[in-house]
Motif scaffolding. Structure first.
Motif, PDB file in Angstrom:
ATOM      1  N   LYS A  38      47.680  10.987  -7.254  1.00  0.00           N
ATOM      2  CA  LYS A  38      48.977  10.398  -6.773  1.00  0.00           C
ATOM      3  C   LYS A  38      50.161  10.423  -7.863  1.00  0.00           C
ATOM      4  CE  LYS A  38      49.175   9.435  -2.737  1.00  0.00           C
ATOM      5  NZ  LYS A  38      49.379  10.325  -1.673  1.00  0.00           N
ATOM      6  N   ASP A  43      45.815   6.350  -8.157  1.00  0.00           N
ATOM      7  CA  ASP A  43      45.041   7.456  -7.210  1.00  0.00           C
ATOM      8  C   ASP A  43      44.220   7.030  -6.065  1.00  0.00           C
ATOM      9  OD1 ASP A  43      46.121   9.283  -9.116  1.00  0.00           O
ATOM     10  OD2 ASP A  43      44.248   9.561 -10.293  1.00  0.00           O
ATOM     11  N   GLY A  70      48.383   5.332  -3.915  1.00  0.00           N
ATOM     12  CA  GLY A  70      49.814   5.490  -3.761  1.00  0.00           C
ATOM     13  C   GLY A  70      50.484   4.145  -3.858  1.00  0.00           C
TER      14      GLY A  70
END
Length: 164
Positions: A38, A43, A70
């Motif tokens: 991300k 992540d 995220g």
């Protein structure tokens, strides 16, 4: 009219919070792997945690589950997927702590969304085979998931499981 001393109100609340904290089962982080990169925020990951059965000394369960990353995941607002896997093992001499075991009881719970979803691990006793069975699944207030994982820990021959 008598006035209530505020310090007398704090003591019962403090005692209650200490009791709740003492009875809660906490998982220990073992490791994690990234599954999706991300740009913003952490992540997506698979995390592996371990927890000891609070009533069966010598049994540890390992749970692998998805953790959403995220921006929402970083802020704790994301809902994690229901996918989880469990494996429980005898890691030492088995003994029973506290009250006798129920046929079925929740031994671990962890929130996987801000409010409505949680991962649960339930211990079931298979007395006929002298085995402890652990089931992991995810539930929601409105609609749970059929995704689940199961593992079993056979106990040594001759050991009696104390039951209610």
């Amino acid at each position: 009219m008598s006035r209530i001393d505020p310090s007398t109100l704090r003591l019962p609340g403090l005692l209650l919070s200490l009791l709740c904290a003492a009875s809660a089962v906490h998982a220990q982080a073992i490791g994690e792997v990234d599954t999706v990169f991300k740009w913003l925020g952490p992540d997506h990951k698979i995390v592996v945690d371990a927890f000891d059965d609070p009533k069966v000394k010598g049994v540890t369960c390992y749970v692998a589950r998805a953790k959403t990353g995220g921006i929402k995941g970083g802020l704790g607002l994301a809902e994690d997927k229901s996918d989880a896997s469990i494996e429980c093992r005898q890691v030492g001499a088995v003994s029973f702590v506290g009250d006798p075991l129920r046929q079925q009881e929740v031994v671990f719970t962890e929130r996987t969304s801000l409010v409505f979803k949680k991962l649960q691990v339930v211990r079931m006793v298979d007395k006929t085979r002298n085995t402890l069975v652990y089931l992991s699944y995810s539930d929601r207030v409105i609609e749970g998931s059929p995704d689940n994982s199961i593992t079993a820990v056979p106990l040594p021959p001759g050991m009696t499981i104390p039951m209610r």
